[in-house]
Design an enzyme around this catalytic site. Structure first.
Site, PDB file in Angstrom:
ATOM      1  CG  ASN A   1      -7.965  -3.930  -2.882  1.00  0.00           C
ATOM      2  OD1 ASN A   1      -8.738  -2.971  -2.972  1.00  0.00           O
ATOM      3  ND2 ASN A   1      -8.319  -5.079  -2.361  1.00  0.00           N
TER       4      ASN A   1
ATOM      5  CB  SER B   1     -15.125   4.945   2.580  1.00  0.00           C
ATOM      6  OG  SER B   1     -13.759   5.161   2.829  1.00  0.00           O
TER       7      SER B   1
ATOM      8  CD  GLU C   1      -8.280  -4.121   2.316  1.00  0.00           C
ATOM      9  OE1 GLU C   1      -9.436  -3.883   2.755  1.00  0.00           O
ATOM     10  OE2 GLU C   1      -7.247  -3.686   2.858  1.00  0.00           O
TER      11      GLU C   1
ATOM     12  CG  ASP D   1      -9.086  -1.734   9.011  1.00  0.00           C
ATOM     13  OD1 ASP D   1     -10.184  -1.810   8.429  1.00  0.00           O
ATOM     14  OD2 ASP D   1      -8.180  -0.954   8.650  1.00  0.00           O
TER      15      ASP D   1
ATOM     16  CG  ASP E   1      -2.197  -0.806   0.969  1.00  0.00           C
ATOM     17  OD1 ASP E   1      -2.210  -1.602   0.017  1.00  0.00           O
ATOM     18  OD2 ASP E   1      -3.168  -0.654   1.750  1.00  0.00           O
TER      19      ASP E   1
ATOM     20  CD  GLN F   1      -9.819   4.489   2.943  1.00  0.00           C
ATOM     21  OE1 GLN F   1     -10.024   4.390   1.735  1.00  0.00           O
ATOM     22  NE2 GLN F   1      -9.219   3.534   3.632  1.00  0.00           N
TER      23      GLN F   1
ATOM     24  CG  HIS G   1      -4.278  -6.933   4.317  1.00  0.00           C
ATOM     25  ND1 HIS G   1      -3.830  -5.890   5.075  1.00  0.00           N
ATOM     26  CD2 HIS G   1      -5.516  -6.524   3.865  1.00  0.00           C
ATOM     27  CE1 HIS G   1      -4.699  -4.905   5.074  1.00  0.00           C
ATOM     28  NE2 HIS G   1      -5.732  -5.264   4.339  1.00  0.00           N
ATOM     29  NE  ARG G   2      -6.767  -4.544   8.132  1.00  0.00           N
ATOM     30  CZ  ARG G   2      -5.525  -4.254   8.517  1.00  0.00           C
ATOM     31  NH1 ARG G   2      -4.850  -5.104   9.261  1.00  0.00           N
ATOM     32  NH2 ARG G   2      -4.947  -3.121   8.182  1.00  0.00           N
TER      33      ARG G   2
ATOM     34  CE  LYS H   1      -5.050  -3.349   0.537  1.00  0.00           C
ATOM     35  NZ  LYS H   1      -5.347  -2.306   1.511  1.00  0.00           N
TER      36      LYS H   1
HETATM   37  O1  S3P Z   1      -8.343   6.354   6.685  1.00  0.00           O
HETATM   38  C1  S3P Z   1      -7.758   5.277   6.801  1.00  0.00           C
HETATM   39  O2  S3P Z   1      -6.511   5.191   6.884  1.00  0.00           O
HETATM   40  C2  S3P Z   1      -8.561   4.034   6.870  1.00  0.00           C
HETATM   41  C3  S3P Z   1      -9.918   4.090   7.108  1.00  0.00           C
HETATM   42  C4  S3P Z   1     -10.749   2.881   7.193  1.00  0.00           C
HETATM   43  O3  S3P Z   1     -11.442   2.695   5.983  1.00  0.00           O
HETATM   44  P1  S3P Z   1     -12.908   3.312   5.667  1.00  0.00           P
HETATM   45  O4  S3P Z   1     -12.870   4.735   5.982  1.00  0.00           O
HETATM   46  O5  S3P Z   1     -13.051   3.033   4.201  1.00  0.00           O
HETATM   47  O6  S3P Z   1     -13.887   2.591   6.511  1.00  0.00           O
HETATM   48  C5  S3P Z   1      -9.900   1.621   7.398  1.00  0.00           C
HETATM   49  O7  S3P Z   1     -10.681   0.468   7.209  1.00  0.00           O
HETATM   50  C6  S3P Z   1      -8.719   1.598   6.439  1.00  0.00           C
HETATM   51  O8  S3P Z   1      -7.930   0.446   6.600  1.00  0.00           O
HETATM   52  C7  S3P Z   1      -7.828   2.772   6.686  1.00  0.00           C
HETATM   53  C1  PEP Z   2      -9.614  -1.599   4.725  1.00  0.00           C
HETATM   54  C2  PEP Z   2      -8.290  -1.623   4.645  1.00  0.00           C
HETATM   55  O1  PEP Z   2      -7.528  -0.972   3.743  1.00  0.00           O
HETATM   56  P1  PEP Z   2      -7.769   0.162   2.664  1.00  0.00           P
HETATM   57  O2  PEP Z   2      -9.173   0.646   2.773  1.00  0.00           O
HETATM   58  O3  PEP Z   2      -6.784   1.221   3.029  1.00  0.00           O
HETATM   59  O4  PEP Z   2      -7.460  -0.486   1.359  1.00  0.00           O
HETATM   60  C3  PEP Z   2      -7.491  -2.419   5.634  1.00  0.00           C
HETATM   61  O5  PEP Z   2      -6.252  -2.252   5.661  1.00  0.00           O
HETATM   62  O6  PEP Z   2      -8.060  -3.225   6.388  1.00  0.00           O
END
Ligand code: S3P
Ligand code: PEP
Length: 421
Positions: free
Chosen positions: A94, A169, A328, A300, A52, A171, A377-378, A403
């Site tokens: 991914n 998400s 993932e 996670d 990643d 993110q 990976h998880r 990952k």
């Molecule tokens: O902002 C981040 O670093 C993350 C937010 C989470 O995802 P979501 O926001 O998609 O739930 C988490 O599952 C991912 O591994 C990392």
């Molecule tokens: C959800 C995960 O990763 P990402 O969303 O960053 O791909 C994770 O690392 O469990």
């Protein structure tokens, strides 16, 4: 090591020793991006080197940022204060963080950026982020609602107010926040980022984003629970230390608890700033885990907790985990399939909840099971935990741990765990 399969041999003894998890994926990819957006040289230490973070580092290189790697845990990043248009699509595998964060940052590139990933990423939704960018006047398109995304950057981010539905998400919010200081030249107007709903899974990740932004010179005001105002400061280079990965730590905490050992991970659970550190308290309660666990703020860590729950004294229902279906892989499905492969009836999906019907008598049994990791990976890392207590657990595609934790199998081996092909 056989690349296709790995069978864990239950060690038959408590796992004890010192193993430090690698640097945090989430924090490394934030720091890499912000260092790449800054003018000057930033030194990141304690960083994660994995698939990643390699995707993020290579994407930044493709956009004119110098990213050097003087040792196994450092990046030295030299940026010019702006990203150049890459000559081809950015391939991000991914990596959710890299994909979402770069989609928003691409607005500040002058030219076309195509953000793409592998076949798994082609199923992970990004439409809410693309719609939010469009509402700011940024040209972005993702025809399938998932990557690839094409962004026609104008050399700066937008201004004004943007609303984002972060139900799928968190993110998306982090991506907008980190791109928001990249305002047009001469603007003094802040960007206001507002959630369309108050609820957001994994809110702790927004905290990580804000902390990293401030470390690289951004100014953010939290207006209320669901609104942030970001000033048009750009970023300045900084030296930044990345803490160890809390999600990676959950496997070591669980291995310690399951085998009755003592694993020193080098960082006290209370000192992590990442949301998954909350799982420590739940792991510590084993074999008396709560009957219901809300996984929404430690998503996670749910795979780790679900496999641990199989050995608990009583059943556990996991709630608040709707988002696990768009990680993932569909993790709720992968967990129930894997647990039921070990023993039929061990797990059940109830809507988006996962119920694990605990059976402490599993420990010590020989229950041959091939675990389909779905390249996640998880899923690989959590089912290895079952292999510490049950013989015959075979993890398919074990190298998918690369990952976020390429050294995972070696870490367990250093504690005395052995494998067969
Ligand atoms: O902002 C981040 O670093 C993350 C937010 C989470 O995802 P979501 O926001 O998609 O739930 C988490 O599952 C991912 O591994 C990392
Ligand atoms: C959800 C995960 O990763 P990402 O969303 O960053 O791909 C994770 O690392 O469990």
């Amino acid at each position: 090591m056989n690349k296709d399969r790995l069978t864990v041999i239950p060690p038959g003894h408590a796992l004890s020793g010192k193993v430090s998890p690698p640097g945090s994926k989430s924090i490394t990819n934030r720091a890499l991006l912000l260092a790449g957006l800054a003018r000057g040289t930033s030194r990141l230490t304690g960083a994660l080197k994995s698939d990643d973070t390699r995707y993020m580092a290579n994407a930044l290189r493709a956009m004119g940022v110098a990213v050097d790697e003087p040792d196994e845990t450092s990046f030295v990043v030299t940026g010019t204060g702006r990203l150049e248009a890459p000559s081809g699509p950015l391939f991000l595998g991914n990596a959710g963080t890299a994909t979402r964060f770069l989609t928003a940052a691409a607005a500040a590139v002058e030219g076309i950026v195509i953000v793409d990933g592998d076949e798994h990423m082609h199923k992970r939704p990004i439409a809410p982020l693309v719609i939010a960018l469009q509402s700011l006047g940024i040209k972005a398109e993702a025809p399938t609602g998932c990557p690839p995304v094409t962004i026609e950057g104008q050399g700066h981010f937008g201004t004004g107010r943007v609303e984002i539905d972060a139900g799928l998400s968190s993110q998306y919010v982090s991506a907008l926040l980190m791109a928001a200081p990249l305002a047009p030249e001469g603007t003094t107007e802040p960007v206001t980022i507002a959630l369309t709903g108050k609820e957001i899974g994994a809110r702790g990740y927004i905290g990580l984003t804000l902390d990293a932004m401030v470390a690289f010179g951004a100014k953010v005001e939290q207006v209320d629970e669901a609104t942030w105002k970001v000033l048009p400061t750009g970023y300045r280079a900084a030296d930044f230390h990345v803490e160890p990965d809390a999600s990676a730590a959950t496997y070591l905490w669980a291995a310690e608890k399951l085998t009755g050992g003592a694993i020193d991970i080098g960082t006290p659970a209370e000192s992590f700033t990442q949301p998954d550190a909350k799982a420590y308290g739940v792991i510590a309660s084993f074999p008396h885990m709560p009957a219901e666990i809300d996984g929404s703020q430690m998503q996670d860590a749910v795979p780790t907790l679900a496999v641990l729950a199989a050995f608990n004294n009583s059943p556990v229902r996991f709630t608040g985990i709707e988002n696990l279906r768009v990680k993932e892989c569909d993790r709720t499905r992968a967990l129930s399939l894997g647990l039921n492969a070990i023993r039929e009836g061990l797990a059940e999906e109830d809507g988006d909840d996962l119920i694990v019907h605990a059976d402490p008598a599993l420990a010590g049994q020989h229950l041959p099971a091939e675990i389909d990791t779905f390249a996640d990976h998880r899923i690989a890392m959590c089912f290895a935990l079952a292999g510490l207590k049950v013989s015959g657990i075979t993890i398919l595609d074990p190298l998918c741990v690369g990952k976020t934790y390429p050294g995972y199998w070696d870490a367990l081996a250093s504690l005395g765990v052995e494998y067969e092909d």
